[in-house]
Design an enzyme around this catalytic site. Structure first.
Site, mmCIF file in Angstrom:
data_model
loop_
_atom_site.group_PDB
_atom_site.id
_atom_site.type_symbol
_atom_site.label_atom_id
_atom_site.label_comp_id
_atom_site.label_asym_id
_atom_site.label_seq_id
_atom_site.Cartn_x
_atom_site.Cartn_y
_atom_site.Cartn_z
ATOM 1 N N ILE A 29 42.235 43.895 46.371
ATOM 2 C CA ILE A 29 43.343 44.176 47.417
ATOM 3 C C ILE A 29 43.172 45.491 47.838
ATOM 4 O O ILE A 29 44.073 45.870 48.806
ATOM 5 C CB ILE A 29 44.579 43.837 46.370
ATOM 6 C CG1 ILE A 29 44.444 44.988 45.262
ATOM 7 C CG2 ILE A 29 44.895 42.288 46.065
ATOM 8 C CD1 ILE A 29 45.829 44.930 44.507
ATOM 9 N N HIS A 92 32.879 42.509 36.380
ATOM 10 C CA HIS A 92 32.986 42.108 37.906
ATOM 11 C C HIS A 92 31.879 42.444 39.092
ATOM 12 O O HIS A 92 31.268 43.523 38.718
ATOM 13 C CB HIS A 92 34.308 42.158 38.481
ATOM 14 C CG HIS A 92 34.881 43.812 38.448
ATOM 15 N ND1 HIS A 92 34.969 44.334 37.152
ATOM 16 C CD2 HIS A 92 35.055 44.719 39.362
ATOM 17 C CE1 HIS A 92 35.398 45.609 37.641
ATOM 18 N NE2 HIS A 92 35.164 45.782 39.096
ATOM 19 N N HIS A 94 31.312 43.190 42.994
ATOM 20 C CA HIS A 94 31.831 43.560 44.346
ATOM 21 C C HIS A 94 30.731 42.766 45.187
ATOM 22 O O HIS A 94 29.576 43.140 45.248
ATOM 23 C CB HIS A 94 32.062 45.035 44.391
ATOM 24 C CG HIS A 94 33.013 45.661 43.887
ATOM 25 N ND1 HIS A 94 34.261 46.004 44.085
ATOM 26 C CD2 HIS A 94 33.044 46.237 42.456
ATOM 27 C CE1 HIS A 94 35.031 46.612 43.359
ATOM 28 N NE2 HIS A 94 34.186 46.772 42.213
#
Length: 129
Positions: A29, A92, A94
Site C-alpha cells: 500500500i 515477506h 518485496h
C-alpha cells in the site's frame, strides 16, 4: 497476530494478486513502483530464514510465478526481490518492477495511488499469472 496474518486471513482488506493454501501475494500500500507486491507465508513467522527448508523453497517458487505476472503486466528489465522484514514482524518478500537499481531504493518517495488504481494494478498482475 501480525497485520500480514490478518490480511491473509481476510480480516483486513488487501489488493490480492495471488493465493494458494500456504502463501499470499498482495500489493504494497506504499509502493515504490506500480506493481510493487508483497509475498508472505500464511503461517506467521517473523524472520524469513526461520522458514523451514520446504517452506523457503515453496515461497520462492510461488514468488517466481508472481514475479512473472508482474513482468508481463508492467514491462521492466527485471523484477527485484528484496527481503527486509523489520517494519512488520512477518516474513515477506518485496517484488518490485525495475528499470534500474534506483527503482528499489526504499528511501524514494512512495506512490500515492487511488483505490481504483490499486484494483486495476492487482487485476492486471493476476491476469498475467
Amino acid at each position: 497476530m501480525s497485520i500480514f496474518s490478518k490480511i491473509a486471513a481476510g480480516e483486513i482488506p488487501s489488493y490480492k494478486v495471488a493465493e494458494n493454501n500456504k502463501y499470499y501475494a498482495f500489493l504494497d500500500i506504499n509502493p515504490l513502483k506500480e506493481g510493487h507486491t508483497l509475498v508472505i507465508p500464511k503461517r506467521e513467522e517473523d524472520y524469513f530464514f526461520d522458514l523451514d527448508d520446504v517452506e523457503l523453497a515453496e515461497i520462492m517458487v510461488f514468488a517466481k510465478r508472481v514475479a512473472a505476472g508482474i513482468k508481463k503486466a508492467f514491462p521492466c528489465k527485471k523484477v527485484a526481490m528484496t527481503v527486509l522484514g523489520l517494519e512488520v514482524p512477518h516474513a515477506h518478500i518485496h517484488l518490485i518492477p525495475m528499470q534500474n537499481e534506483g527503482d528499489v531504493n526504499f528511501a524514494n518517495e512512495k506512490l500515492k495511488l487511488t483505490k481504483e488504481q490499486f484494483q486495476d494494478i492487482a487485476a492486471k498482475i493476476a491476469e498475467n499469472i
